[in-house]
Design a protein around this motif. Structure first.
Motif, PDB file in Angstrom:
ATOM      1  N   ASP A 290       0.850  -1.186   0.000  1.00 28.29           N
ATOM      2  CA  ASP A 290       0.000   0.000   0.000  1.00 28.29           C
ATOM      3  C   ASP A 290       0.889   1.241   0.000  1.00 28.29           C
ATOM      4  N   ARG A 291       0.729   2.128  -1.000  1.00 29.27           N
ATOM      5  CA  ARG A 291       1.568   3.338  -1.107  1.00 29.27           C
ATOM      6  C   ARG A 291       1.266   4.369  -0.049  1.00 29.27           C
ATOM      7  N   THR A 292       0.170   4.232   0.696  1.00 33.40           N
ATOM      8  CA  THR A 292      -0.157   5.209   1.730  1.00 33.40           C
ATOM      9  C   THR A 292       0.501   4.863   3.059  1.00 33.40           C
TER      10      THR A 292
ATOM     11  N   TYR B  87      11.496   2.183  -3.245  1.00 30.72           N
ATOM     12  CA  TYR B  87      10.818   2.908  -4.316  1.00 30.72           C
ATOM     13  C   TYR B  87      11.639   2.793  -5.598  1.00 30.72           C
TER      14      TYR B  87
ATOM     15  N   ARG C 253       6.847   3.568  -8.023  1.00 31.56           N
ATOM     16  CA  ARG C 253       6.206   2.345  -7.552  1.00 31.56           C
ATOM     17  C   ARG C 253       7.044   1.722  -6.444  1.00 31.56           C
ATOM     18  N   ILE C 254       6.478   0.766  -5.765  1.00 34.47           N
ATOM     19  CA  ILE C 254       7.168   0.040  -4.701  1.00 34.47           C
ATOM     20  C   ILE C 254       7.537  -1.331  -5.246  1.00 34.47           C
TER      21      ILE C 254
END
Length: 87
Positions: free
Chosen positions: A4-6, A15, A73-74
């Motif tokens: 989840d990017r949050t 990243y 992106r991760i």
């Protein structure tokens, strides 16, 4: 597994900017709620002896090289000290 990017990065993830290939320089805007143990000396100066993050949320991640937010992106980070070309 997609992260989840949050949420702040979990150990073993990093990243990557798909725009320019950067994996080392990002501006990360994060909000956090913390609990700190603050030590004050008699003169009024303070130091933080302990800090616990109660909640944290990532608001944005921007590539420092190309300024893109939409291309970050991760991904799984390569294992430290492991040569990916050797088996």
């Amino acid at each position: 597994m997609t992260q989840d990017r949050t949420r702040p990065l979990a150990p073993g993830y990093r990243y990557r900017c798909d725009g320019c290939g950067n994996v080392t320089r990002f501006d990360v805007v994060e909000s956090a709620r913390t609990r700190r143990y603050v030590h004050f000396d008699l003169g009024g100066s303070s130091t933080v002896d302990e800090e616990e993050v109660l909640t944290a949320s990532v608001e944005s991640v921007t590539c420092r090289w190309c300024s893109r937010e939409d291309a970050v992106r991760i991904e799984l980070a390569p294992a430290a000290g492991v040569d990916p070309t050797r088996r």
